[in-house]
Enzyme design. Structure first.
Site, PDB file in Angstrom:
ATOM      1  N   GLU A   1      -6.740   4.985   7.636  1.00  0.00           N
ATOM      2  CA  GLU A   1      -6.551   6.411   7.292  1.00  0.00           C
ATOM      3  C   GLU A   1      -7.824   6.976   6.650  1.00  0.00           C
ATOM      4  OE1 GLU A   1      -2.827   5.779   5.277  1.00  0.00           O
ATOM      5  OE2 GLU A   1      -1.946   5.330   7.217  1.00  0.00           O
TER       6      GLU A   1
ATOM      7  N   ASN B   1       0.865  -1.175   0.000  1.00  0.00           N
ATOM      8  CA  ASN B   1       0.000   0.000   0.000  1.00  0.00           C
ATOM      9  C   ASN B   1       0.907   1.231   0.000  1.00  0.00           C
ATOM     10  OD1 ASN B   1      -1.822   2.028   0.476  1.00  0.00           O
ATOM     11  ND2 ASN B   1      -2.325   1.405   2.581  1.00  0.00           N
ATOM     12  N   TRP B   2       1.006   1.834  -1.155  1.00  0.00           N
ATOM     13  CA  TRP B   2       1.938   2.970  -1.291  1.00  0.00           C
ATOM     14  C   TRP B   2       1.357   4.286  -0.780  1.00  0.00           C
ATOM     15  CZ3 TRP B   2       3.538   1.383  -6.953  1.00  0.00           C
ATOM     16  CH2 TRP B   2       4.450   0.310  -6.865  1.00  0.00           C
ATOM     17  N   LYS B   3       0.102   4.265  -0.389  1.00  0.00           N
ATOM     18  CA  LYS B   3      -0.553   5.476   0.134  1.00  0.00           C
ATOM     19  C   LYS B   3      -0.314   6.655  -0.827  1.00  0.00           C
ATOM     20  CE  LYS B   3      -0.130   3.418   4.635  1.00  0.00           C
ATOM     21  NZ  LYS B   3      -0.072   3.567   6.078  1.00  0.00           N
TER      22      LYS B   3
ATOM     23  N   GLU C   1      -5.758  -4.372  10.790  1.00  0.00           N
ATOM     24  CA  GLU C   1      -4.726  -3.359  10.939  1.00  0.00           C
ATOM     25  C   GLU C   1      -5.002  -2.541  12.205  1.00  0.00           C
ATOM     26  OE1 GLU C   1      -2.635  -2.514   6.988  1.00  0.00           O
ATOM     27  OE2 GLU C   1      -4.275  -1.107   7.200  1.00  0.00           O
TER      28      GLU C   1
ATOM     29  N   HIS D   1      -9.663   1.429   4.944  1.00  0.00           N
ATOM     30  CA  HIS D   1      -8.341   1.573   5.559  1.00  0.00           C
ATOM     31  C   HIS D   1      -8.451   2.567   6.718  1.00  0.00           C
ATOM     32  CE1 HIS D   1      -4.218   2.850   6.200  1.00  0.00           C
ATOM     33  NE2 HIS D   1      -3.878   1.666   5.704  1.00  0.00           N
TER      34      HIS D   1
ATOM     35  N   SER E   1       3.133  -1.629  10.546  1.00  0.00           N
ATOM     36  CA  SER E   1       4.571  -1.688  10.822  1.00  0.00           C
ATOM     37  C   SER E   1       5.197  -3.052  10.504  1.00  0.00           C
ATOM     38  CB  SER E   1       4.854  -1.273  12.269  1.00  0.00           C
ATOM     39  OG  SER E   1       4.487   0.089  12.454  1.00  0.00           O
TER      40      SER E   1
ATOM     41  N   GLY F   1       2.172   2.739  10.747  1.00  0.00           N
ATOM     42  CA  GLY F   1       3.124   3.831  10.553  1.00  0.00           C
ATOM     43  C   GLY F   1       3.822   4.266  11.834  1.00  0.00           C
TER      44      GLY F   1
ATOM     45  N   GLY G   1       2.729  -0.947   4.383  1.00  0.00           N
ATOM     46  CA  GLY G   1       2.771   0.458   3.981  1.00  0.00           C
ATOM     47  C   GLY G   1       4.207   0.899   3.747  1.00  0.00           C
ATOM     48  N   GLY G   2       4.771   1.589   4.744  1.00  0.00           N
ATOM     49  CA  GLY G   2       6.099   2.200   4.620  1.00  0.00           C
ATOM     50  C   GLY G   2       7.175   1.288   4.049  1.00  0.00           C
TER      51      GLY G   2
HETATM   52  P1  PGA Z   1       2.660   0.663   7.704  1.00  0.00           P
HETATM   53  O1  PGA Z   1       1.198   0.835   7.055  1.00  0.00           O
HETATM   54  O2  PGA Z   1       3.203  -0.659   7.205  1.00  0.00           O
HETATM   55  O3  PGA Z   1       3.446   1.839   7.227  1.00  0.00           O
HETATM   56  O4  PGA Z   1       2.464   0.631   9.181  1.00  0.00           O
HETATM   57  C1  PGA Z   1       0.346  -0.256   6.896  1.00  0.00           C
HETATM   58  C2  PGA Z   1      -0.943   0.187   6.272  1.00  0.00           C
HETATM   59  O5  PGA Z   1      -1.416   1.272   6.583  1.00  0.00           O
HETATM   60  O6  PGA Z   1      -1.540  -0.512   5.414  1.00  0.00           O
END
Ligand code: PGA
Length: 255
Positions: free
Chosen positions: A100, A11-13, A169, A98, A215, A175, A236-237
Site C-alpha cells: 500500500e 498489520n492493523w493499517k 505479499e 508495504h 488474505s 485484502g 491484515g484484515g
Molecule cells: P490482508 O492484508 O491480510 O488484509 O490481505 C495483508 C497485508 O496487507 O499485510
C-alpha cells in the site's frame, strides 16, 4: 538446518482507535498467556497509538511495530516520523515497503531502500515487504520483480541485516480474499531464500525469516505455515479481531 522462530504480525493499517486497541489487547493478552508453543507476535497499530500500545503490552511477550517510517533522522519532512523517534518511543520493529505504501503512496524501490538504511541505523528490526502485482504475475515477471525489490539489500553487510525479516505479499492477494496457494507462496519464498544465499550469505539465508501476507485467515494458516520456507504470517484484515488473529496463530503453530 537452523530452526527459525515462527513470527506472526498483525498489520492493523488505518484501523482501530484507542478504545478498540484497549479491548483487543485485553482479550488477546489473556490468550497469549496460555500459549504453549514458542513464537513471536508483533502488533502494528497506526503511529499515533504506538506509545499507548507499548504501555498496554508491557510485561507481556507481545511486540510493537510501526507501519512505516521516514528516511531521515530529522528535518523538514512534514508528516514524517523518523526512525530515531520510533526508537526513542521504544518501538523496535518497522514494516517497510508495504504494497500500500509502494502503490498508493508511490514509494519506489529507492525510497524504500533509503528508509531501510535509516531504520537499520537505529537498530530497528525491519519487515521488508516485496511482492508482484497481478499483471506482473500474469506476464511471468514475478521473480524479476522480487529480484528488483531485493536489490537494495546488497548495499548492507550481513551483520547490518542480521535482524531483517522479509515479507512476501503478492499485491493481488492483499485484502482481496484471494490468498496465494501454499505452493505459490513456497515457490516465491524459496526463490527469496536462494537469492539471499547467493547475494548475502548462506548462513543469513538459513536464519532469515520470510513471512507470507495476503488474505491470511485461520482456515489457510496451517497450509501456508507447513511450507518449508514460510516462517510466519503478516496478517491484515483478519488480525483486527483478537479471536480471529489468535486462531490464525494457533492453527499456524499446529502446522
Ligand atoms: P490482508 O492484508 O491480510 O488484509 O490481505 C495483508 C497485508 O496487507 O499485510
Amino acid at each position: 538446518m537452523e530452526k527459525r522462530t515462527p513470527l506472526f504480525i498483525a498489520n492493523w493499517k488505518m484501523n482501530k482507535t484507542s478504545k478498540d486497541i484497549l479491548s483487543f489487547v485485553g482479550v488477546f493478552k489473556e490468550w497469549v498467556k496460555g500459549m504453549t508453543h514458542s513464537c513471536e507476535i508483533v502488533l502494528a497499530p497506526t503511529a499515533v497509538y504506538l506509545a499507548e500500545l507499548i504501555s498496554l503490552t508491557q510485561h507481556t511477550s507481545l511486540k510493537v511495530a510501526a507501519q512505516n517510517c521516514g528516511g531521515s533522522k530529522s528535518g523538514a519532512f512534514t508528516g514524517e516520523i523518523s526512525p530515531v523517534m520510533l526508537k526513542d518511543l521504544g518501538v523496535a520493529w518497522v514494516i517497510l515497503g508495504h504494497s500500500e505504501r509502494r502503490h498508493i503512496f508511490k514509494e519506489d524501490d529507492s525510497l524504500v531502500n533509503v528508509k531501510l538504511k535509516a531504520a537499520l541505523e537505529e537498530d530497528l528490526t525491519p519487515v521488508f515487504c516485496v511482492g508482484e502485482k497481478l499483471e506482473e504475475r500474469k506476464a511471468k515477471n514475478t521473480f524479476s520483480v522480487i529480484e528488483r525489490q531485493l536489490q537494495g539489500l546488497k548495499s548492507f553487510s550481513e551483520s547490518q541485516l542480521s535482524s531483517l525479516v522479509i515479507a512476501y505479499e503478492p499485491v493481488w492477494a492483499i485484502g482481496t480474499g484471494e490468498n496465494a496457494s501454499p505452493e505459490q507462496a513456497q515457490e516465491v519464498h524459496a526463490f527469496i531464500r536462494k537469492w539471499l544465499s547467493n547475494n548475502i550469505s548462506p548462513t543469513f539465508a538459513n536464519s532469515a525469516r520470510i513471512l507470507y501476507g495476503g488474505s491470511v485467515k485461520a482456515d489457510n494458516s496451517t497450509a501456508l505455515m507447513v511450507m518449508a520456507d514460510v516462517d510466519g504470517l503478516l496478517v491484515g484484515g483478519a488480525s483486527l479481531d483478537p479471536l480471529s488473529f489468535s486462531e490464525i496463530v494457533r492453527q499456524g503453530l499446529n502446522s
